[in-house]
Write a protein that holds these residues in place. Structure first.
Motif, PDB file in Angstrom:
ATOM      1  N   HIS A 113       0.776  -1.045  -0.096  1.00 30.36           N
ATOM      2  CA  HIS A 113       0.162   0.182   0.035  1.00 30.36           C
ATOM      3  C   HIS A 113       0.844   1.141  -0.187  1.00 30.36           C
ATOM      4  O   HIS A 113       0.553   2.271  -0.681  1.00 30.36           O
ATOM      5  CB  HIS A 113      -0.982   0.079   1.116  1.00 30.36           C
ATOM      6  CG  HIS A 113      -2.034  -0.788   1.274  1.00 30.36           C
ATOM      7  ND1 HIS A 113      -2.621  -1.170   2.259  1.00 30.36           N
ATOM      8  CD2 HIS A 113      -2.405  -1.811   0.384  1.00 30.36           C
ATOM      9  CE1 HIS A 113      -3.573  -2.261   2.175  1.00 30.36           C
ATOM     10  NE2 HIS A 113      -3.514  -2.657   0.883  1.00 30.36           N
ATOM     11  N   ARG A 114       1.844   1.222   0.822  1.00 31.43           N
ATOM     12  CA  ARG A 114       2.619   2.394   0.988  1.00 31.43           C
ATOM     13  C   ARG A 114       3.582   2.740  -0.212  1.00 31.43           C
ATOM     14  O   ARG A 114       3.598   3.986  -0.642  1.00 31.43           O
ATOM     15  CB  ARG A 114       3.699   2.268   2.052  1.00 31.43           C
ATOM     16  CG  ARG A 114       4.758   3.360   2.451  1.00 31.43           C
ATOM     17  CD  ARG A 114       5.476   3.123   3.598  1.00 31.43           C
ATOM     18  NE  ARG A 114       6.199   2.096   3.580  1.00 31.43           N
ATOM     19  CZ  ARG A 114       6.275   1.105   4.498  1.00 31.43           C
ATOM     20  NH1 ARG A 114       5.377   1.085   5.528  1.00 31.43           N
ATOM     21  NH2 ARG A 114       6.932   0.069   4.446  1.00 31.43           N
ATOM     22  N   ARG A 130       0.702   4.214  -3.259  1.00 27.33           N
ATOM     23  CA  ARG A 130       0.396   5.476  -2.671  1.00 27.33           C
ATOM     24  C   ARG A 130       1.612   6.491  -3.104  1.00 27.33           C
ATOM     25  O   ARG A 130       1.301   7.400  -3.705  1.00 27.33           O
ATOM     26  CB  ARG A 130       0.198   5.583  -1.203  1.00 27.33           C
ATOM     27  CG  ARG A 130      -1.415   4.748  -0.771  1.00 27.33           C
ATOM     28  CD  ARG A 130      -1.585   5.156   0.656  1.00 27.33           C
ATOM     29  NE  ARG A 130      -0.725   4.695   1.596  1.00 27.33           N
ATOM     30  CZ  ARG A 130      -0.639   3.901   2.596  1.00 27.33           C
ATOM     31  NH1 ARG A 130      -1.997   3.032   2.385  1.00 27.33           N
ATOM     32  NH2 ARG A 130       0.009   3.575   3.343  1.00 27.33           N
ATOM     33  N   ARG A 131       2.534   6.279  -2.477  1.00 27.90           N
ATOM     34  CA  ARG A 131       3.732   7.141  -2.832  1.00 27.90           C
ATOM     35  C   ARG A 131       4.249   7.337  -4.116  1.00 27.90           C
ATOM     36  O   ARG A 131       4.352   8.601  -4.894  1.00 27.90           O
ATOM     37  CB  ARG A 131       5.268   6.366  -2.166  1.00 27.90           C
ATOM     38  CG  ARG A 131       6.360   7.534  -2.340  1.00 27.90           C
ATOM     39  CD  ARG A 131       7.645   6.880  -1.776  1.00 27.90           C
ATOM     40  NE  ARG A 131       8.074   5.782  -2.628  1.00 27.90           N
ATOM     41  CZ  ARG A 131       8.126   4.503  -2.235  1.00 27.90           C
ATOM     42  NH1 ARG A 131       8.135   4.412  -0.888  1.00 27.90           N
ATOM     43  NH2 ARG A 131       8.668   3.531  -3.087  1.00 27.90           N
ATOM     44  N   ARG A 138       1.605   9.574  -6.327  1.00 32.87           N
ATOM     45  CA  ARG A 138       1.685  10.968  -5.906  1.00 32.87           C
ATOM     46  C   ARG A 138       2.940  11.511  -6.610  1.00 32.87           C
ATOM     47  O   ARG A 138       2.988  12.705  -7.143  1.00 32.87           O
ATOM     48  CB  ARG A 138       1.991  11.196  -4.411  1.00 32.87           C
ATOM     49  CG  ARG A 138       0.521  11.095  -3.712  1.00 32.87           C
ATOM     50  CD  ARG A 138      -0.311  11.815  -3.999  1.00 32.87           C
ATOM     51  NE  ARG A 138      -1.694  11.965  -3.082  1.00 32.87           N
ATOM     52  CZ  ARG A 138      -2.546  12.662  -3.132  1.00 32.87           C
ATOM     53  NH1 ARG A 138      -2.715  13.637  -4.128  1.00 32.87           N
ATOM     54  NH2 ARG A 138      -3.747  12.196  -2.503  1.00 32.87           N
ATOM     55  N   GLU A 166      -5.420   6.122  -1.404  1.00 33.98           N
ATOM     56  CA  GLU A 166      -5.244   6.194  -0.138  1.00 33.98           C
ATOM     57  C   GLU A 166      -6.484   6.091   0.709  1.00 33.98           C
ATOM     58  O   GLU A 166      -6.455   5.616   1.662  1.00 33.98           O
ATOM     59  CB  GLU A 166      -4.690   7.760  -0.144  1.00 33.98           C
ATOM     60  CG  GLU A 166      -3.466   7.985  -0.537  1.00 33.98           C
ATOM     61  CD  GLU A 166      -2.942   9.595  -0.804  1.00 33.98           C
ATOM     62  OE1 GLU A 166      -3.948  10.254  -0.684  1.00 33.98           O
ATOM     63  OE2 GLU A 166      -1.967   9.767  -1.324  1.00 33.98           O
ATOM     64  N   THR A 179      -7.182   2.253   0.873  1.00 34.46           N
ATOM     65  CA  THR A 179      -6.328   1.432   1.533  1.00 34.46           C
ATOM     66  C   THR A 179      -6.252   1.734   3.039  1.00 34.46           C
ATOM     67  O   THR A 179      -6.021   0.797   4.058  1.00 34.46           O
ATOM     68  CB  THR A 179      -4.756   1.521   1.228  1.00 34.46           C
ATOM     69  OG1 THR A 179      -4.413   3.112   1.267  1.00 34.46           O
ATOM     70  CG2 THR A 179      -4.659   0.929  -0.265  1.00 34.46           C
ATOM     71  N   ALA A 180      -6.575   3.075   3.559  1.00 40.12           N
ATOM     72  CA  ALA A 180      -6.748   3.481   4.884  1.00 40.12           C
ATOM     73  C   ALA A 180      -7.906   2.769   5.333  1.00 40.12           C
ATOM     74  O   ALA A 180      -7.706   2.123   6.724  1.00 40.12           O
ATOM     75  CB  ALA A 180      -7.068   4.976   4.905  1.00 40.12           C
TER      76      ALA A 180
END
Length: 260
Positions: A50-51, A54-55, A58, A168, A171-172
């Motif tokens: 996920h991290r 997301r990164r 962006r 984001e 996944t949160a």
């Protein structure tokens, strides 16, 4: 983005051998009594992936915002990276849909299983929307590759930004509702069976890049666990040459070295 990708089917990420560091949120409504147990490898794997996604979404939106609109080499580099991130996300959703959530449903007993079924149904609907947005991203990338216009580039940047926001939020919620249940109910044997089905067609260069992206921004515990998930040969190859090649690839893509 290209339609065909040479390479071999491989695990998306090395499978962590222990959980990610950090607290776990409260049990979701209807699933009380499921106490997360430290040691869950599945939740650690989920958080790392996920991290990464997301990164990178962006960063892609930012890089696209100032990319030359009609420079074929730069266009190709950015659209290929968007394609890689998209394939990782689609493969991740496929693993969850076809293997991870069914295994979790089998492991959760009684009335809690009914509540979990509803939570997974909601996840499925939202993930389908994200997968559709990923396909829209591919269309926007092809349009930029063909036209080379600032308008097409900006449309791709906007698509990346919207997809990043959707991922984001999704996944949160997944990390709040579903991941604690993985720690509580999915034992090592069940997770190993799920992890064995994880695959994404990647070239050798892409496998090295994905490993570096996963390690970047990871805490010391996650880094150690990811490297421990590699074979001894791949671990030594990463330390001897892979890390340096990853750094060079990131500098070419972003114009600056990786964060860590």
């Amino acid at each position: 983005m290209t339609a065909v990708h040479a390479g071999t089917a491989t695990s998306v990420l090395p499978v962590p051998r222990a959980p990610a560091d950090g607290p776990v949120g409260p049990a979701p409504s209807g699933l009380a009594g499921t106490v997360p147990v430290p040691g869950g490898r599945a939740a650690a794997y989920q958080r790392v992936l996920h991290r990464l996604v997301r990164r990178e979404l962006r960063l892609l939106a930012e890089l696209l915002s100032w990319a030359p609109p009609a420079e074929p080499g730069r266009t190709r580099a950015l659209t290929q990276h968007a394609d890689l991130v998209s394939r990782l996300l689609l493969a991740h959703h496929r693993l969850e849909r076809e293997a991870l959530w069914p295994a979790l449903l089998d492991a959760v007993p009684g009335r809690a299983g009914t509540a979990l079924h509803d939570a997974i149904a909601d996840w499925t609907t939202r993930a389908a929307g994200i997968d559709s947005a990923v396909r829209g991203l591919a269309t926007a990338a092809r349009q930029w590759e063909v036209t080379g216009t600032a308008a097409a580039r900006d449309a791709l940047a906007g698509a990346c930004l919207r997809l990043a926001g959707a991922v984001e939020a999704h996944t949160a919620d997944e990390e709040r509702v579903l991941l604690p249940l993985l720690d509580a109910h999915l034992d090592a044997a069940r997770w190993s069976a799920v992890a064995a089905t994880a695959s994404c067609r990647l070239t050798r260069r892409e496998r090295r890049l994905v490993l570096g992206l996963a390690l970047e921004d990871s805490c010391a515990g996650d880094r150690a666990r990811l490297l421990d998930g590699l074979s001894r040969r791949r671990r030594w190859a990463w330390r001897l040459v892979g890390a340096g090649r990853y750094r060079a690839a990131v500098v070419r893509l972003r114009g600056e070295p990786p964060a860590a």
